[in-house]
Design an enzyme around this catalytic site. Structure first.
Site: not given
Length: 584
Positions: A237, A289
């Site tokens: 956002d 990751e």
């Protein structure tokens, strides 16, 4: 007719019956076919999607129940607007706890069940992250209020002394997006007036201080919490607002940072600062990751368009919303310009362009395209006292615009209910409005409630099947029955079946990973048309029918969109190009 792709820029020409097209975007290579480069992501506004508990507010179990229904649209992911613990003063964008589910929507167990169910249907779950601000009820902000000036607790937020003899004036002249000053003064524990804190949105939404490394650590913890629960990524956002310019200088431009005369958006001191990109580089490393190609998408409302691509460089975010496209006028020349500049700009950084026509912050495109003008700003709506949209025109244009959009290469965002052809509820009375934009502007701005009305599922059920008890947190319009999903499922010409067919064809034909070359419209006023692979996508934005080739029709936006070889106004069509060859 043989089609040739002219490698040189310029105006397309015909020569000896051979049609030359001007390429703008090349198809993705096999190694660049990550899912997010051509994704269809469906936004869910949880409180308005489906209510299984009967309290009039949509919930996570309601979403889980309808995952098979959403899978019929052949989408890649759902994006959930905030469902975190919140006082709900801004419909959940005022977060009090980023690592738990608000009881309004269910529990963490319900969320885990949703993720599992979606995954079983080949759908990822993307969650909304709100890093610019939180709720004033968040434990960190409550600690800041109780702490002395210049303490570590206060340094998590942007506190400043006021100006004037007694600090009675705000630290600068910044204005809130929702109206009024962007600063609120606090009371000290002894009752005296204290410092001011910054809130670019509602006063209940204090901005975090991203100059403080402790804020970075907190949000990296939040990212890992949800990644460990299996989310497919994050929609971020107001991703352009985290870092503010040093010294917080005054700003005479628009509160939302959009360009205005004398105040270019790139100079706004509260948006688009260079330090933001270091944050997203660190986040990208975290997502990398994890397996399964997790994504970051920016809600970065910046201009000009070339600046927007800074958010999607190869080591930052994967996608960003294209607000220029969202707000395009009903004008073929302007739409062609936006599509061309978007593709060219994003291609320079190797990122996909995204396309969107509606979301929870704007008037739905059925209503927006039914207006005579196009003067609505982000956050504004249509009220009972305003000129009302022409629904028939708006729906025809919306269906056409959708079909054209789904032929574009890149990613697509859909907003819940647009597949039903839902308009805004433009007749909501004042006493039912809940958007803080309406209240902070004292009604001068209608706000966004009209696009957030609960969905109609069954025409003859209480609350049109939204809630098991017939309750609804916002009133639904009387015409909702005609838009209900069960009615549209039975109608082969419905908007729902247009979306189903077009989305399935989009994947089958590989349009999301495809190319784009402009079709030479010549003297066809109002026509916008391009070729993607072997598909000619055309839309008539004019007032008279326009001539098209006698190609095989793949899909029309409305029944009888084509009259023999002429495309009717406010209609769109996909046609199969019979042959195409490279040429020089």
């Amino acid at each position: 007719m043989i089609l040739f792709m002219d490698n040189a820029p310029g105006v397309p020409v015909t020569r000896n019956g051979e049609l030359r097209l001007v390429p703008v975007h090349e198809a993705n290579s096999d190694r660049e076919r990550q899912w997010w480069r051509s994704s269809v992501i469906y936004q869910i506004y949880p409180r308005s999607f489906r209510d299984l508990r009967g309290d009039g507010i949509g919930d996570l179990p309601g979403i889980t129940t309808e995952i098979p229904t959403l899978a019929e649209l052949d989408i890649d992911a759902i994006w959930l607007s905030p469902f975190y613990v919140s006082p709900q003063k801004d419909a959940g964008y005022d977060v009090a706890d980023y690592c738990d589910v608000d009881p309004l929507f269910g529990t963490l167990h319900d969320f885990d069940n949703l993720v599992t169910t979606a995954k079983n249907h080949g759908i990822r779950v993307i969650v909304d992250l709100v890093p610019n601000h939180c709720s004033d009820q968040h434990a960190l902000f409550q600690a800041a209020l109780a702490a002395p000036e210049n303490s570590p607790a206060r340094d998590m937020f942007i506190f400043r002394n006021g100006t004037g003899e007694h600090g009675e004036n705000p630290p600068n002249n910044w204005q809130s997006h929702f109206g009024g000053p962007a600063w609120t003064r606090v009371r000290n524990p002894d009752g005296t007036s204290g410092q001011w804190y910054l809130h670019l949105f509602d006063s209940s939404q204090p901005d975090f201080n991203w100059d403080n490394p402790a804020v970075h650590d907190e949000f990296e913890r939040i990212l890992r919490f949800w990644l460990d629960r299996g989310v497919g990524g994050f929609r971020v956002d107001v991703a352009h607002a985290l870092i503010k310019k040093s010294g917080l200088p005054d700003w005479g431009g628009r509160a939302d940072g959009a360009s205005s005369e004398g105040f270019p958006g790139e100079a706004a001191p509260m948006f688009g600062q260079a330090g933001i990109h270091d944050i997203y580089r660190s986040w990208r490393k975290i997502l990398d990751e994890y397996d399964d190609d997790r994504v970051l998408c920016a809600e970065a409302n910046v201009d000009p368009l070339d600046r927007l691509t800074d958010w999607v460089r190869s080591d930052e975010m994967h996608q960003t919303f294209n607000f220029a496209y969202l707000h395009h006028p009903w004008d073929p020349n302007e739409l062609r310009r936006i599509i061309t500049t978007s593709l060219e700009a994003f291609d320079k950084v190797g990122a996909p362009t995204t396309w969107v026509l509606s979301n929870h912050d704007v008037v739905r495109h059925v209503s927006r395209l039914g207006l005579k003008g196009n003067e609505l700003r982000l956050g504004d709506g249509i009220g009972p006292d305003d000129a009302q949209p022409d629904h028939a025109v708006g729906l025809a244009r919306a269906r056409a615009a959708t079909l054209l959009m789904l032929a574009l290469p890149g990613g697509v965002y859909l907003y819940q209910g647009e597949e039903l052809g839902l308009p805004d509820h433009t007749l909501i009375q004042e006493e039912f409005r809940q958007d803080p934009t309406f209240h902070r502007s004292e009604g001068l701005r209608i706000g966004r409630d009209g696009s957030r009305v609960p969905l109609p599922w069954q025409a003859d059920a209480p609350s049109y099947g939204f809630s098991s008890t017939g309750k609804s947190w916002l009133p639904q319009p009387d015409v909702w029955g005609a838009n209900a999903r069960d009615v549209q499922q039975r109608n082969p010409d419905s908007t729902l079946n247009l979306y189903r067919d077009a989305l399935a064809l989009r994947r089958e034909l590989g349009l999301g990973h495809g190319s784009l070359a402009w079709w030479p419209e010549r003297d066809a006023e109002g026509l916008i048309a391009f070729v993607n692979g072997n598909v000619l996508a055309a839309m008539n934005m004019g007032t008279e029918p326009v001539e098209l080739p006698e190609f095989e029709i793949i899909r029309e936006s409305s029944p009888c969109a084509m009259e023999h070889t002429r495309l009717r106004p406010n209609r769109a069509v996909w046609m199969r190009v019979p042959s195409q060859a490279p040429g020089g």
